[in-house]
Design a protein around this motif. Structure first.
Motif, PDB file in Angstrom:
ATOM      1  N   THR A  64      -0.171  -5.777  -0.127  1.00 56.18           N
ATOM      2  CA  THR A  64      -0.777  -5.543   1.182  1.00 56.18           C
ATOM      3  C   THR A  64      -0.237  -6.465   2.267  1.00 56.18           C
ATOM      4  OG1 THR A  64      -2.627  -7.074   0.944  1.00 56.18           O
ATOM      5  CG2 THR A  64      -2.945  -4.841   0.121  1.00 56.18           C
ATOM      6  N   ASP A  65      -0.298  -7.750   2.056  1.00 56.98           N
ATOM      7  CA  ASP A  65      -0.029  -8.768   3.060  1.00 56.98           C
ATOM      8  C   ASP A  65      -0.978  -8.642   4.252  1.00 56.98           C
ATOM      9  OD1 ASP A  65       1.194 -11.122   3.770  1.00 56.98           O
ATOM     10  OD2 ASP A  65       2.764 -10.164   4.929  1.00 56.98           O
ATOM     11  N   PHE A  66      -2.087  -7.971   4.040  1.00 62.85           N
ATOM     12  CA  PHE A  66      -3.174  -7.964   5.017  1.00 62.85           C
ATOM     13  C   PHE A  66      -4.052  -9.173   4.728  1.00 62.85           C
ATOM     14  CE2 PHE A  66      -1.794  -3.796   5.895  1.00 62.85           C
ATOM     15  CZ  PHE A  66      -2.462  -3.306   7.006  1.00 62.85           C
ATOM     16  N   GLY A  67      -5.057  -9.387   5.503  1.00 61.69           N
ATOM     17  CA  GLY A  67      -5.993 -10.479   5.293  1.00 61.69           C
ATOM     18  C   GLY A  67      -6.069 -11.433   6.467  1.00 61.69           C
ATOM     19  N   GLN A  68      -5.077 -11.367   7.351  1.00 62.65           N
ATOM     20  CA  GLN A  68      -5.156 -12.174   8.559  1.00 62.65           C
ATOM     21  C   GLN A  68      -6.247 -11.579   9.458  1.00 62.65           C
ATOM     22  OE1 GLN A  68      -2.519 -10.268   7.757  1.00 62.65           O
ATOM     23  NE2 GLN A  68      -0.847 -11.590   7.190  1.00 62.65           N
ATOM     24  N   PRO A  69      -6.890 -12.397  10.284  1.00 64.91           N
ATOM     25  CA  PRO A  69      -7.965 -11.870  11.132  1.00 64.91           C
ATOM     26  C   PRO A  69      -7.539 -10.673  11.985  1.00 64.91           C
ATOM     27  CG  PRO A  69      -7.936 -14.257  11.226  1.00 64.91           C
ATOM     28  CD  PRO A  69      -6.720 -13.840  10.439  1.00 64.91           C
ATOM     29  N   TYR A  70      -6.303 -10.660  12.444  1.00 64.40           N
ATOM     30  CA  TYR A  70      -5.844  -9.559  13.297  1.00 64.40           C
ATOM     31  C   TYR A  70      -5.409  -8.336  12.502  1.00 64.40           C
ATOM     32  CZ  TYR A  70      -1.308 -11.570  12.059  1.00 64.40           C
ATOM     33  OH  TYR A  70      -0.235 -12.067  11.376  1.00 64.40           O
ATOM     34  N   ASN A  71      -5.211  -8.477  11.210  1.00 64.24           N
ATOM     35  CA  ASN A  71      -4.753  -7.349  10.389  1.00 64.24           C
ATOM     36  C   ASN A  71      -5.875  -6.705   9.590  1.00 64.24           C
ATOM     37  OD1 ASN A  71      -2.172  -6.362  10.633  1.00 64.24           O
ATOM     38  ND2 ASN A  71      -1.263  -7.877   9.299  1.00 64.24           N
ATOM     39  N   GLY A  72      -6.904  -7.437   9.308  1.00 68.49           N
ATOM     40  CA  GLY A  72      -8.026  -6.852   8.596  1.00 68.49           C
ATOM     41  C   GLY A  72      -7.944  -6.998   7.084  1.00 68.49           C
ATOM     42  N   SER A  73      -8.769  -6.236   6.433  1.00 71.07           N
ATOM     43  CA  SER A  73      -9.005  -6.320   4.998  1.00 71.07           C
ATOM     44  C   SER A  73      -7.798  -5.904   4.166  1.00 71.07           C
ATOM     45  CB  SER A  73     -10.188  -5.418   4.646  1.00 71.07           C
ATOM     46  OG  SER A  73     -10.222  -5.123   3.274  1.00 71.07           O
ATOM     47  N   PRO A  74      -7.436  -6.724   3.152  1.00 69.24           N
ATOM     48  CA  PRO A  74      -6.374  -6.322   2.232  1.00 69.24           C
ATOM     49  C   PRO A  74      -6.726  -5.039   1.476  1.00 69.24           C
ATOM     50  CG  PRO A  74      -6.873  -8.653   1.953  1.00 69.24           C
ATOM     51  CD  PRO A  74      -7.917  -8.074   2.870  1.00 69.24           C
ATOM     52  N   VAL A  75      -8.005  -4.866   1.168  1.00 66.08           N
ATOM     53  CA  VAL A  75      -8.441  -3.667   0.450  1.00 66.08           C
ATOM     54  C   VAL A  75      -8.225  -2.434   1.326  1.00 66.08           C
ATOM     55  CG1 VAL A  75     -10.424  -2.491  -0.585  1.00 66.08           C
ATOM     56  CG2 VAL A  75     -10.088  -4.947  -0.955  1.00 66.08           C
ATOM     57  N   GLU A  76      -8.612  -2.504   2.576  1.00 63.73           N
ATOM     58  CA  GLU A  76      -8.430  -1.379   3.493  1.00 63.73           C
ATOM     59  C   GLU A  76      -6.946  -1.098   3.726  1.00 63.73           C
ATOM     60  OE1 GLU A  76      -9.073   1.842   5.919  1.00 63.73           O
ATOM     61  OE2 GLU A  76     -10.517   0.846   4.606  1.00 63.73           O
ATOM     62  N   GLY A  77      -6.153  -2.150   3.868  1.00 62.61           N
ATOM     63  CA  GLY A  77      -4.714  -1.978   4.066  1.00 62.61           C
ATOM     64  C   GLY A  77      -4.060  -1.295   2.876  1.00 62.61           C
ATOM     65  N   MET A  78      -4.415  -1.723   1.672  1.00 58.56           N
ATOM     66  CA  MET A  78      -3.846  -1.104   0.468  1.00 58.56           C
ATOM     67  C   MET A  78      -4.329   0.335   0.336  1.00 58.56           C
ATOM     68  SD  MET A  78      -1.788  -1.440  -2.084  1.00 58.56           S
ATOM     69  CE  MET A  78      -1.523  -3.069  -2.744  1.00 58.56           C
ATOM     70  N   TYR A  79      -5.592   0.570   0.623  1.00 60.43           N
ATOM     71  CA  TYR A  79      -6.130   1.937   0.556  1.00 60.43           C
ATOM     72  C   TYR A  79      -5.346   2.866   1.491  1.00 60.43           C
ATOM     73  CZ  TYR A  79      -9.270   5.896   0.963  1.00 60.43           C
ATOM     74  OH  TYR A  79      -9.787   7.168   0.969  1.00 60.43           O
ATOM     75  N   ARG A  80      -5.121   2.417   2.706  1.00 62.47           N
ATOM     76  CA  ARG A  80      -4.395   3.243   3.682  1.00 62.47           C
ATOM     77  C   ARG A  80      -2.956   3.478   3.250  1.00 62.47           C
ATOM     78  NH1 ARG A  80      -5.516  -0.158   8.606  1.00 62.47           N
ATOM     79  NH2 ARG A  80      -3.825   1.028   9.557  1.00 62.47           N
ATOM     80  N   MET A  81      -2.315   2.468   2.662  1.00 61.14           N
ATOM     81  CA  MET A  81      -0.949   2.616   2.179  1.00 61.14           C
ATOM     82  C   MET A  81      -0.881   3.614   1.028  1.00 61.14           C
ATOM     83  SD  MET A  81       2.162   1.821   2.572  1.00 61.14           S
ATOM     84  CE  MET A  81       3.607   0.927   2.084  1.00 61.14           C
ATOM     85  N   ILE A  82      -1.809   3.520   0.098  1.00 66.34           N
ATOM     86  CA  ILE A  82      -1.834   4.449  -1.031  1.00 66.34           C
ATOM     87  C   ILE A  82      -2.054   5.873  -0.531  1.00 66.34           C
ATOM     88  CG2 ILE A  82      -3.181   5.135  -3.072  1.00 66.34           C
ATOM     89  CD1 ILE A  82      -3.490   2.084  -3.636  1.00 66.34           C
ATOM     90  N   GLU A  83      -2.895   6.010   0.460  1.00 62.08           N
ATOM     91  CA  GLU A  83      -3.123   7.316   1.064  1.00 62.08           C
ATOM     92  C   GLU A  83      -1.820   7.886   1.654  1.00 62.08           C
ATOM     93  OE1 GLU A  83      -7.179   8.683   3.157  1.00 62.08           O
ATOM     94  OE2 GLU A  83      -5.980   7.291   4.358  1.00 62.08           O
ATOM     95  N   ILE A  84      -1.065   7.066   2.344  1.00 57.08           N
ATOM     96  CA  ILE A  84       0.221   7.488   2.916  1.00 57.08           C
ATOM     97  C   ILE A  84       1.189   7.878   1.800  1.00 57.08           C
ATOM     98  CG2 ILE A  84       2.290   6.642   4.113  1.00 57.08           C
ATOM     99  CD1 ILE A  84       0.315   4.987   5.901  1.00 57.08           C
ATOM    100  N   LEU A  85       1.254   7.047   0.764  1.00 61.64           N
ATOM    101  CA  LEU A  85       2.173   7.325  -0.341  1.00 61.64           C
ATOM    102  C   LEU A  85       1.857   8.659  -1.008  1.00 61.64           C
ATOM    103  CD1 LEU A  85       2.321   3.754  -1.935  1.00 61.64           C
ATOM    104  CD2 LEU A  85       4.231   4.953  -0.830  1.00 61.64           C
ATOM    105  N   ILE A  86       0.586   8.887  -1.305  1.00 59.49           N
ATOM    106  CA  ILE A  86       0.204  10.091  -2.052  1.00 59.49           C
ATOM    107  C   ILE A  86       0.142  11.322  -1.162  1.00 59.49           C
ATOM    108  CG2 ILE A  86      -1.681  11.179  -3.346  1.00 59.49           C
ATOM    109  CD1 ILE A  86      -2.197   8.401  -4.607  1.00 59.49           C
ATOM    110  N   LYS A  87      -0.531  11.233  -0.034  1.00 62.20           N
ATOM    111  CA  LYS A  87      -0.745  12.422   0.806  1.00 62.20           C
ATOM    112  C   LYS A  87       0.458  12.766   1.672  1.00 62.20           C
ATOM    113  CE  LYS A  87      -5.757  12.126   1.011  1.00 62.20           C
ATOM    114  NZ  LYS A  87      -6.917  11.963   1.867  1.00 62.20           N
TER     115      LYS A  87
END
Length: 111
Positions: A64-87
């Protein structure tokens, strides 16, 4: 060897990334570097698509490399990436699981 942020920090070309993977390096594509996904993201979706097509399945991992205050949750970032990969990119679920779980776990000797 893990090549981290190949396009974002290093500024590599896809040819360089392919070469490193062919030499045995693992390529870590971070979700936050993808254009439209992370606040620092500037790597176009087409580059991710080309990387998926040219780097062997056993050499590409996603973090993810998310988790910074301006980037948000690593869980949400990974979820969105997986969505892009699959869909959007139609990457098989088994490959997504390997890139997000299998390869990282193997590198850490967890499997």
């Amino acid at each position: 060897m893990v090549v981290d942020h190949p396009y974002f920090i290093i500024g590599a070309t896809t040819a360089q990334v392919e070469n490193w993977a062919a030499q045995g390096a693992y390529i870590n594509f971070t979700c936050s570097s993808l254009e439209g996904l992370g606040k620092n993201g500037h790597v176009p979706l087409a580059v991710l698509e080309k990387t998926l097509a040219s780097v062997p399945d056993d050499r590409l991992l996603i973090s993810t490399d998310f988790g910074q205050p301006y980037n948000g949750s690593p869980v949400e970032g990974m979820y969105r990436m997986i969505e892009i990969l699959i869909k959007d990119l139609k990457v098989p679920e088994t490959r997504v699981i390997n890139m997000t779980h299998g390869i990282p776990a193997g590198l850490l000797s967890l499997e």
